[in-house]
Design a protein around this motif. Sequence first.
Motif, PDB file in Angstrom:
ATOM      1  N   GLU A   1       0.810  -1.228   0.000  1.00 39.78           N
ATOM      2  CA  GLU A   1       0.000   0.000   0.000  1.00 39.78           C
ATOM      3  C   GLU A   1       0.839   1.272   0.000  1.00 39.78           C
ATOM      4  N   ARG A   2       1.961   1.259   0.737  1.00 42.10           N
ATOM      5  CA  ARG A   2       2.777   2.479   0.892  1.00 42.10           C
ATOM      6  C   ARG A   2       4.146   2.089   1.428  1.00 42.10           C
ATOM      7  N   PRO A   3       5.099   3.044   1.456  1.00 42.69           N
ATOM      8  CA  PRO A   3       6.409   2.715   2.041  1.00 42.69           C
ATOM      9  C   PRO A   3       6.277   2.341   3.520  1.00 42.69           C
ATOM     10  N   PHE A   4       7.227   1.543   3.993  1.00 40.72           N
ATOM     11  CA  PHE A   4       7.245   1.078   5.384  1.00 40.72           C
ATOM     12  C   PHE A   4       8.303   1.902   6.110  1.00 40.72           C
ATOM     13  N   PHE A   5       7.882   2.614   7.164  1.00 45.58           N
ATOM     14  CA  PHE A   5       8.766   3.582   7.825  1.00 45.58           C
ATOM     15  C   PHE A   5       9.400   2.970   9.076  1.00 45.58           C
ATOM     16  N   VAL A   6      10.720   2.908   9.059  1.00 46.59           N
ATOM     17  CA  VAL A   6      11.506   2.228  10.090  1.00 46.59           C
ATOM     18  C   VAL A   6      12.409   3.242  10.781  1.00 46.59           C
TER      19      VAL A   6
ATOM     20  N   ARG B   1      11.615  18.339  10.813  1.00 45.83           N
ATOM     21  CA  ARG B   1      10.862  18.759   9.621  1.00 45.83           C
ATOM     22  C   ARG B   1      10.815  17.629   8.595  1.00 45.83           C
ATOM     23  N   GLN B   2      11.967  16.967   8.395  1.00 46.39           N
ATOM     24  CA  GLN B   2      12.036  15.870   7.412  1.00 46.39           C
ATOM     25  C   GLN B   2      11.148  14.704   7.828  1.00 46.39           C
ATOM     26  N   LEU B   3      11.203  14.341   9.127  1.00 45.29           N
ATOM     27  CA  LEU B   3      10.400  13.199   9.602  1.00 45.29           C
ATOM     28  C   LEU B   3       8.916  13.481   9.423  1.00 45.29           C
ATOM     29  N   ARG B   4       8.488  14.671   9.762  1.00 46.16           N
ATOM     30  CA  ARG B   4       7.068  15.018   9.614  1.00 46.16           C
ATOM     31  C   ARG B   4       6.661  14.933   8.148  1.00 46.16           C
ATOM     32  N   GLN B   5       7.580  15.339   7.256  1.00 44.96           N
ATOM     33  CA  GLN B   5       7.293  15.284   5.813  1.00 44.96           C
ATOM     34  C   GLN B   5       7.256  13.819   5.341  1.00 44.96           C
ATOM     35  N   HIS B   6       8.254  13.041   5.734  1.00 47.95           N
ATOM     36  CA  HIS B   6       8.342  11.638   5.265  1.00 47.95           C
ATOM     37  C   HIS B   6       7.179  10.810   5.776  1.00 47.95           C
ATOM     38  N   TRP B   7       6.819  11.012   7.072  1.00 44.10           N
ATOM     39  CA  TRP B   7       5.830  10.131   7.705  1.00 44.10           C
ATOM     40  C   TRP B   7       4.405  10.596   7.429  1.00 44.10           C
ATOM     41  N   ALA B   8       4.243  11.736   6.731  1.00 43.31           N
ATOM     42  CA  ALA B   8       2.892  12.285   6.500  1.00 43.31           C
ATOM     43  C   ALA B   8       1.994  11.247   5.812  1.00 43.31           C
TER      44      ALA B   8
ATOM     45  N   GLY C   1       1.754  10.440   9.950  1.00 43.42           N
ATOM     46  CA  GLY C   1       2.759  11.033  10.849  1.00 43.42           C
ATOM     47  C   GLY C   1       3.285  10.068  11.889  1.00 43.42           C
ATOM     48  N   ARG C   2       3.189   8.758  11.573  1.00 45.81           N
ATOM     49  CA  ARG C   2       3.637   7.761  12.553  1.00 45.81           C
ATOM     50  C   ARG C   2       4.602   6.775  11.903  1.00 45.81           C
ATOM     51  N   PRO C   3       5.704   6.448  12.569  1.00 47.91           N
ATOM     52  CA  PRO C   3       6.586   5.399  12.054  1.00 47.91           C
ATOM     53  C   PRO C   3       5.930   4.035  12.253  1.00 47.91           C
ATOM     54  N   ASP C   4       6.246   3.099  11.411  1.00 44.25           N
ATOM     55  CA  ASP C   4       5.641   1.767  11.519  1.00 44.25           C
ATOM     56  C   ASP C   4       6.385   0.870  12.504  1.00 44.25           C
ATOM     57  N   TRP C   5       7.721   0.994  12.541  1.00 47.86           N
ATOM     58  CA  TRP C   5       8.528  -0.001  13.218  1.00 47.86           C
ATOM     59  C   TRP C   5       9.775   0.682  13.771  1.00 47.86           C
TER      60      TRP C   5
END
Length: 253
Positions: free
Chosen positions: A41-46, A131-138, A142-146
């Motif tokens: 569905e989308r990228p997985f944020f680690v 700023r980057q994390l908020r942009q990436h995780w949007a 706005g939440r990391p997966d793992w």
Amino acid sequence: MSNEASEAGRPPAVHVAPDVDTVAAELAAAFIDAARSVVAERPFFVVLPGGKSPMPFFDCLVSNHRDRLPWNRVRFAWSDERWVPAADQDSNFGLARRRLLEPLGLDVRQVACPVATDLETPEVAAVEYERQLRQHWAVAEGRPDWVLLGIGGDGHTASLFPRRRVASDAWVLAVEDSPKPPPRRVTMTWTAFRRSRQLHIVATGTAKASAAREARAAALDLARFPLHGARQCEGEVHWWLDQAAAAEGDGRG
Ligand code: 6PG
């Protein structure tokens, strides 16, 4: 409610394995299962930790799971970073690049979001990283997966140390007085970690046993036990211990 339970009242899952390699293998399998449920569905944020503890996990992913995932759909950030150049042997990003990202054949520019330690100061880098994390995780609310965290023998995690500034509304802080060298760092805070869908803490070896026990069993005291922040986690919390780190103490702490 036990001391260990999160605000949501959910106790952590505690996984104890006979040795470091088995911890790494089981942690890697859990990572792959979580990632495979998302990447269609989308990228997985680690979020990866620094230090040496994640190395067996990295090696297991490279040797046993290279073909189990579309790895270019994973996005890596770091729980904290030492204030050194990315090429420095002490860089947490540099360690993961050498032991995980490059061995998997990944384009680091596409999948990695390292702390910019080439900016003027840790303070400037902390604001930029948030700023980057908020942009990436949007794209993931706005939440990391793992999130994977290590633990120091003194109970620190990331660059959040006992009796140092731990609580903040910011997602990322500059650190100027780390008791663990180097003194200057950039670290995510529990305001960021607590948002994770899955928070994993790995502790292996006898040197971590007391800190791991206190982090799970002591009465809530975030200033004294930075890992008590895990009790604020909105998602699942998992401890991964080998027998040595899981050993019950003699009661003297
Ligand atoms: C760092 C880490 C730090 C680490 C612990 C455990 O930058 O050093 O973020 O928090 O996770 O100190 O270190 P080891 O895994 O090397 O024991």
